[in-house]
Design a protein around this motif. Structure first.
Motif, PDB file in Angstrom:
ATOM      1  N   VAL A   5      40.302  33.010  40.657  1.00 39.04           N
ATOM      2  CA  VAL A   5      39.334  33.648  41.470  1.00 39.04           C
ATOM      3  C   VAL A   5      38.494  34.576  40.585  1.00 39.04           C
ATOM      4  N   LEU A   6      37.176  34.678  40.649  1.00 39.07           N
ATOM      5  CA  LEU A   6      36.320  35.696  40.019  1.00 39.07           C
ATOM      6  C   LEU A   6      36.070  36.404  41.182  1.00 39.07           C
ATOM      7  N   VAL A   7      36.339  37.785  41.139  1.00 42.05           N
ATOM      8  CA  VAL A   7      35.674  38.750  42.186  1.00 42.05           C
ATOM      9  C   VAL A   7      34.625  39.790  41.425  1.00 42.05           C
ATOM     10  N   ILE A   8      33.574  39.892  42.247  1.00 45.38           N
ATOM     11  CA  ILE A   8      32.291  40.846  41.946  1.00 45.38           C
ATOM     12  C   ILE A   8      32.181  41.599  42.887  1.00 45.38           C
ATOM     13  N   ASP A   9      32.327  42.757  42.451  1.00 48.47           N
ATOM     14  CA  ASP A   9      31.965  44.208  43.380  1.00 48.47           C
ATOM     15  C   ASP A   9      31.907  45.453  42.519  1.00 48.47           C
ATOM     16  N   ASP A  10      30.834  46.157  42.702  1.00 55.45           N
ATOM     17  CA  ASP A  10      30.569  47.398  41.911  1.00 55.45           C
ATOM     18  C   ASP A  10      31.511  48.534  42.321  1.00 55.45           C
ATOM     19  N   GLU A  11      32.383  48.378  43.491  1.00 57.50           N
ATOM     20  CA  GLU A  11      33.340  49.203  43.828  1.00 57.50           C
ATOM     21  C   GLU A  11      34.731  48.860  43.110  1.00 57.50           C
ATOM     22  N   LYS A  12      35.086  49.499  42.227  1.00 57.11           N
ATOM     23  CA  LYS A  12      36.270  49.146  41.452  1.00 57.11           C
ATOM     24  C   LYS A  12      37.524  49.210  42.151  1.00 57.11           C
ATOM     25  N   ASN A  13      37.797  49.918  43.204  1.00 52.64           N
ATOM     26  CA  ASN A  13      38.718  50.006  44.038  1.00 52.64           C
ATOM     27  C   ASN A  13      39.257  48.742  44.901  1.00 52.64           C
ATOM     28  N   TYR A  14      38.213  47.893  45.151  1.00 53.40           N
ATOM     29  CA  TYR A  14      37.949  46.697  45.780  1.00 53.40           C
ATOM     30  C   TYR A  14      38.616  45.797  44.730  1.00 53.40           C
ATOM     31  N   LEU A  15      38.135  45.881  43.430  1.00 51.97           N
ATOM     32  CA  LEU A  15      38.533  44.884  42.344  1.00 51.97           C
ATOM     33  C   LEU A  15      40.198  45.102  42.221  1.00 51.97           C
ATOM     34  N   LEU A  16      40.437  46.364  41.908  1.00 47.75           N
ATOM     35  CA  LEU A  16      41.753  46.406  42.016  1.00 47.75           C
ATOM     36  C   LEU A  16      42.743  46.102  42.992  1.00 47.75           C
ATOM     37  N   LEU A  17      42.405  46.119  44.267  1.00 53.62           N
ATOM     38  CA  LEU A  17      43.183  45.779  45.445  1.00 53.62           C
ATOM     39  C   LEU A  17      43.141  44.457  45.466  1.00 53.62           C
ATOM     40  N   LEU A  18      41.859  43.451  45.510  1.00 50.55           N
ATOM     41  CA  LEU A  18      41.905  42.093  45.496  1.00 50.55           C
ATOM     42  C   LEU A  18      42.818  41.653  44.401  1.00 50.55           C
ATOM     43  N   GLU A  19      42.857  42.039  43.196  1.00 44.74           N
ATOM     44  CA  GLU A  19      43.564  41.538  42.035  1.00 44.74           C
ATOM     45  C   GLU A  19      45.025  41.715  42.580  1.00 44.74           C
ATOM     46  N   ALA A  20      45.481  42.936  43.032  1.00 46.87           N
ATOM     47  CA  ALA A  20      46.998  43.087  43.186  1.00 46.87           C
ATOM     48  C   ALA A  20      47.391  42.073  44.213  1.00 46.87           C
ATOM     49  N   LEU A  21      46.603  42.047  45.423  1.00 46.18           N
ATOM     50  CA  LEU A  21      46.869  41.153  46.396  1.00 46.18           C
ATOM     51  C   LEU A  21      47.084  39.560  45.973  1.00 46.18           C
ATOM     52  N   LEU A  22      45.920  39.298  45.314  1.00 43.70           N
ATOM     53  CA  LEU A  22      46.141  37.689  44.928  1.00 43.70           C
ATOM     54  C   LEU A  22      47.184  37.334  43.811  1.00 43.70           C
ATOM     55  N   ASN A  23      47.114  38.395  43.000  1.00 48.30           N
ATOM     56  CA  ASN A  23      48.323  38.177  42.109  1.00 48.30           C
ATOM     57  C   ASN A  23      49.820  38.006  42.651  1.00 48.30           C
ATOM     58  N   GLU A  24      49.981  38.730  43.701  1.00 50.93           N
ATOM     59  CA  GLU A  24      51.373  38.393  44.383  1.00 50.93           C
ATOM     60  C   GLU A  24      51.464  37.250  44.909  1.00 50.93           C
ATOM     61  N   GLU A  25      50.470  36.424  45.198  1.00 47.71           N
ATOM     62  CA  GLU A  25      50.341  35.149  45.579  1.00 47.71           C
ATOM     63  C   GLU A  25      50.368  34.023  44.533  1.00 47.71           C
ATOM     64  N   GLY A  26      50.604  34.602  43.196  1.00 48.23           N
ATOM     65  CA  GLY A  26      50.404  33.628  41.975  1.00 48.23           C
ATOM     66  C   GLY A  26      49.047  33.065  41.784  1.00 48.23           C
ATOM     67  N   ILE A  27      47.955  33.827  42.176  1.00 49.87           N
ATOM     68  CA  ILE A  27      46.684  33.401  42.157  1.00 49.87           C
ATOM     69  C   ILE A  27      46.075  34.367  40.885  1.00 49.87           C
ATOM     70  N   GLU A  28      45.400  33.724  39.856  1.00 50.61           N
ATOM     71  CA  GLU A  28      44.769  34.555  38.754  1.00 50.61           C
ATOM     72  C   GLU A  28      43.393  35.087  39.276  1.00 50.61           C
ATOM     73  N   VAL A  29      43.426  36.197  38.648  1.00 48.01           N
ATOM     74  CA  VAL A  29      42.048  36.995  39.285  1.00 48.01           C
ATOM     75  C   VAL A  29      41.411  37.513  37.990  1.00 48.01           C
ATOM     76  N   THR A  30      40.039  37.508  38.091  1.00 45.80           N
ATOM     77  CA  THR A  30      39.185  38.483  37.004  1.00 45.80           C
ATOM     78  C   THR A  30      38.132  39.079  37.893  1.00 45.80           C
ATOM     79  N   GLY A  31      38.388  40.399  37.811  1.00 47.13           N
ATOM     80  CA  GLY A  31      37.277  41.137  38.402  1.00 47.13           C
ATOM     81  C   GLY A  31      36.238  41.959  37.539  1.00 47.13           C
ATOM     82  N   LEU A  32      34.943  41.754  38.126  1.00 47.89           N
ATOM     83  CA  LEU A  32      34.056  42.175  37.354  1.00 47.89           C
ATOM     84  C   LEU A  32      33.033  43.023  38.263  1.00 47.89           C
ATOM     85  N   SER A  33      32.424  44.112  37.668  1.00 46.93           N
ATOM     86  CA  SER A  33      31.798  45.120  38.415  1.00 46.93           C
ATOM     87  C   SER A  33      30.264  44.881  38.128  1.00 46.93           C
TER      88      SER A  33
END
Length: 456
Positions: A5-33
């Motif tokens: 999953v590619l997450v795009i958000d200029d708010e870095k807090n949301y990038l970190l939150l989504l990455e942590a939640l989805l990683n727990e489900e075994g989903i690879e995440v790339t976050g870019l602001s």
């Protein structure tokens, strides 16, 4: 569930939150602001789902959506938006977004939406794979043969496939008309669209009309719901009408109107519905003769016969039989998880001498029967069906092919031509050996080959 999953958000807090939640489900995440950097990342990486914020500097979530839908249409896009911008998210849904999340969202809501998007992405990828498999299965390379006649067919297929022209395929039953129709479709710019086939002889005229043009609810007894016809289902792709010579006069009129106006009307309907199809037709009848008899409309015949492809019967391309046999043996052994088998030279000789009234379809059936029933890896003459190895049957088949009104001289020439062809097949087309078998000189054999225009 696996996926990227590619997450795009200029708010870095949301990038970190989504990455942590989805990683727990075994989903690879790339976050870019940076949204522009995210688009560059998409060009170079395998991404299954995109999640993007709606409001960002330089590029909005709507801009991201439009770019993804244009360049990566198989990737679902999830829009994140603040509560006050729901109208924009709804508009994004109309433009093709998979779903939207309203900030702040619950962890469960996020995971549910992402998993649904990943499931959708995986199904889309499977569909792409299946379509690519179909292209490989029905590409012209699977039209087997080295004879001049089949090479002529392949050359014509290659030239006409990229066009929008209507194609009429002629040939006896079992010569592979639907295979050629599919090869035309999967070698054309319409290959990503549907290929829809219907046998015009399989249904009575009333049912055929409904199948072709569809019907409105209540248009006749039993029409409990509106139904799309084959023309609508094939829109954007190819419609293959097999046994076109069996159409009733009423349906011929309707088909002519469709070809002229590019529109159809469902049975019981009054609304004209545009259709975008490439029409390919086939018949084992002589349509010119049917026109002369008054059974087929002349104007429709010329509409259908824009490009004509005539498939030769198998008896006119016997040099292709060994290639076809090898292809069928490999396919049948693979489908049935059997060790690879082969026909002995003597068995192949009998197959090459037989006249195959059922053409390639009959040959495939005989090969399948031999492969499945043979307990040895070698398929010998005794394993062949009686009609193939019976020399009297072969002789009678050859006689039956002769026109009744031939005079003696013409009859002898036909028999001489058949004997020369048989000698060439038996000698594997080595002219010196064929001449020896016939008891004539090589130069006389070459003269006869030219006289009868024998190709190999």
């Amino acid at each position: 569930m696996k996926g990227h999953v590619l997450v795009i958000d200029d708010e870095k807090n949301y990038l970190l939150l989504l990455e942590a939640l989805l990683n727990e489900e075994g989903i690879e995440v790339t976050g870019l602001s940076d949204p522009e950097m995210a688009l560059d990342f998409l060009e170079e990486s395998e991404v299954d789902v995109v999640i993007t914020d709606m409001k960002m500097p330089r590029l909005s979530g709507q801009d991201i959506l439009e770019k993804v839908k244009k360049d990566f249409p198989h990737i679902p896009v999830i829009i994140m938006t603040a509560f006050g911008s729901i109208d924009g998210a709804v508009e994004s849904m109309r433009c093709g977004a998979f779903d939207y999340l309203t900030k702040p969202f619950s962890n469960e809501e996020l995971i549910l939406v992402v998993k649904r998007a990943l499931n959708f992405a995986h199904m889309e990828q499977e569909n792409v794979f299946l379509k690519e498999s179909l292209v490989q299965k029905y590409a012209k390379k699977h039209v087997i043969g080295k004879s001049k006649k089949i090479q002529t067919v392949l050359h014509l297929l290659e030239k006409v496939a990229p066009s929008k022209s209507t194609v009429l395929i002629l040939g006896e039953s079992g010569t592979g008309k639907e295979l050629i129709a599919r090869a035309l479709h999967y070698s054309s710019p319409r290959s990503k669209g549907p290929f829809v086939a219907i046998n015009c002889m399989a249904l009575n005229p009333a049912l055929l009309e409904s199948e072709l043009f569809g019907h409105e609810k209540g248009s006749f007894t039993g029409a409990i719901a509106t139904k799309k016809g084959k023309f609508e289902l094939a829109s954007g792709g190819t419609l293959f009408l097999d046994e076109i010579g069996e159409l009733s006069p009423e349906i011929q009129v309707k088909l002519l109107r469709v070809l002229q106006e590019k529109k159809i009307e469902r049975v019981g309907g009054t609304r004209s519905i545009p259709v975008d199809i490439r029409l390919v037709c086939a018949t084992n009848k002589n349509l010119k003769q049917e026109v002369e008899k008054g059974n087929f409309r002349e104007d429709l015949y010329y509409r259908l016969n824009v490009v004509e492809i005539e498939l030769p019967p198998l008896r006119e391309r016997k040099e292709d039989i060994p290639l076809l046999v090898a292809y069928f043996v490999n396919k049948i052994c693979e489908q049935n998880s059997l060790p690879l088998k082969h026909f002995t030279p003597e068995a192949l000789e009998y197959l090459s001498l037989y006249d195959w009234p059922g053409n390639v379809r009959q040959l495939e059936n005989v090969v399948e029967r031999c492969v499945v029933l043979s307990s040895s890896e070698q398929i010998r003459v005794e394993d062949l069906p009686s009609e193939v190895k019976d020399e009297e049957t072969q002789l009678q088949s050859a006689v039956d092919l002769l026109p009744l009104r031939l005079n003696l001289a013409e009859t002898l020439e036909k028999i001489e031509e058949a004997l020369i062809k048989r000698a060439l097949v038996k000698s594997n087309f080595v002219q010196v050996k064929a001449a020896e078998m016939l008891g004539i000189s090589k130069s006389l054999l070459q003269y006869k080959i030219k006289k009868y225009n024998i190709s190999f």
